[in-house]
Design a protein around this motif. Structure first.
Motif, mmCIF file in Angstrom:
data_model
loop_
_atom_site.group_PDB
_atom_site.id
_atom_site.type_symbol
_atom_site.label_atom_id
_atom_site.label_comp_id
_atom_site.label_asym_id
_atom_site.label_seq_id
_atom_site.Cartn_x
_atom_site.Cartn_y
_atom_site.Cartn_z
ATOM 1 N N UNK A 83 0.851 -1.200 0.000
ATOM 2 C CA UNK A 83 0.000 0.000 0.000
ATOM 3 C C UNK A 83 0.884 1.246 0.000
ATOM 4 N N UNK A 84 1.915 1.227 0.827
ATOM 5 C CA UNK A 84 2.829 2.359 0.909
ATOM 6 C C UNK A 84 3.506 2.628 -0.440
ATOM 7 N N UNK A 92 -2.310 3.631 -5.722
ATOM 8 C CA UNK A 92 -3.097 2.970 -4.673
ATOM 9 C C UNK A 92 -4.596 3.134 -4.876
ATOM 10 N N UNK A 93 -5.022 4.311 -5.316
ATOM 11 C CA UNK A 93 -6.453 4.561 -5.484
ATOM 12 C C UNK A 93 -7.038 3.575 -6.491
ATOM 13 N N UNK A 94 -8.062 2.857 -6.057
ATOM 14 C CA UNK A 94 -8.725 1.885 -6.922
ATOM 15 C C UNK A 94 -8.146 0.491 -6.897
ATOM 16 N N UNK A 95 -6.945 0.323 -6.356
ATOM 17 C CA UNK A 95 -6.346 -1.011 -6.285
ATOM 18 C C UNK A 95 -7.000 -1.799 -5.155
ATOM 19 N N UNK A 96 -7.255 -3.047 -5.404
ATOM 20 C CA UNK A 96 -7.891 -3.926 -4.414
ATOM 21 C C UNK A 96 -6.862 -4.894 -3.849
ATOM 22 N N UNK A 97 -6.887 -5.065 -2.544
ATOM 23 C CA UNK A 97 -6.061 -6.073 -1.885
ATOM 24 C C UNK A 97 -6.968 -7.224 -1.487
ATOM 25 N N UNK A 98 -6.601 -8.410 -1.855
ATOM 26 C CA UNK A 98 -7.370 -9.597 -1.533
ATOM 27 C C UNK A 98 -6.645 -10.336 -0.413
ATOM 28 N N UNK A 142 -5.374 0.816 6.007
ATOM 29 C CA UNK A 142 -4.342 1.368 5.126
ATOM 30 C C UNK A 142 -4.845 1.454 3.687
ATOM 31 N N UNK A 143 -5.502 0.402 3.220
ATOM 32 C CA UNK A 143 -5.995 0.385 1.841
ATOM 33 C C UNK A 143 -7.015 1.494 1.607
ATOM 34 N N UNK A 144 -8.002 1.589 2.486
ATOM 35 C CA UNK A 144 -9.046 2.594 2.305
ATOM 36 C C UNK A 144 -8.507 4.012 2.479
ATOM 37 N N UNK A 145 -7.561 4.212 3.380
ATOM 38 C CA UNK A 145 -6.957 5.537 3.565
ATOM 39 C C UNK A 145 -6.220 5.987 2.303
ATOM 40 N N UNK A 147 -7.192 5.144 -0.705
ATOM 41 C CA UNK A 147 -8.124 5.165 -1.827
ATOM 42 C C UNK A 147 -8.337 3.811 -2.476
ATOM 43 N N UNK A 148 -7.779 2.780 -1.868
ATOM 44 C CA UNK A 148 -7.934 1.428 -2.396
ATOM 45 C C UNK A 148 -9.063 0.688 -1.696
#
Length: 170
Positions: A83-84, A92-98, A142-145, A147-148
């Protein structure tokens, strides 16, 4: 396929098998198609390439069925690192972490560590589901902060209820 699951997972943990799988021509193309690379910079490069082609991206740190808190913490740190790096690259914005809950500690029997990186309070929660929730929450925050997004993988029938319970409180 269910009967082969455990042997396949055991083989996947072997560095020798992993090296062989990534080098043999018969399997290399399959690996290259679905595995962005070995480290964070490879993942960021793959995201940049795919986004440049107009595609959306979902990243998964490979691994599951973690049996110790240190490995679960390493997985959480890997997600936070990506994410960093994605943020630094403007991706990061729009990227999805599974995220697989078993990779962040869902199947741990009990946790006694007082220095877990997954718990923001500084003390580790007791039991696997609580440990996994703390790790997943840290990744989601972290992801949502950035934009992910984060999704939870549904892994196998024996973990469906625990995964849904975690999702309900996440």
């Amino acid at each position: 396929m269910f009967l082969l699951r455990k042997p396949i997972l055991a083989l996947s943990a072997s560095a020798g098998v992993r090296d062989l799988t990534t080098k043999l021509p018969v399997t290399r193309s399959v690996v290259e198609r679905f595995v962005a690379g070995e480290d964070t910079s490879d993942a960021v490069e793959a995201v940049a390439h795919l986004r440049g082609a107009g595609l959306q991206v979902s990243l998964d740190h490979l691994g599951e069925n973690t049996t110790d808190a240190a490995s679960a913490d390493t997985t959480v740190r890997a997600y936070l690192s990506v994410v960093e790096e994605l943020t630094r690259a403007g991706l990061a914005a729009g990227t999805e972490l599974s995220v697989k809950l078993s990779a962040v500690g869902q199947s741990l029997k009990s946790v006694t560590s007082q220095s877990s990186s997954t718990n923001t309070a500084g003390t580790a929660p007791v039991g696997g589901p609580a440990y996994a929730l703390a790790g997943a929450r840290k990744i989601a925050d972290a992801a949502y902060a950035a934009g992910g997004r984060m999704t939870l993988d549904m892994e196998e029938s024996t973990t469906v209820d625990a995964t849904l319970q975690t999702l309900a409180v996440l």
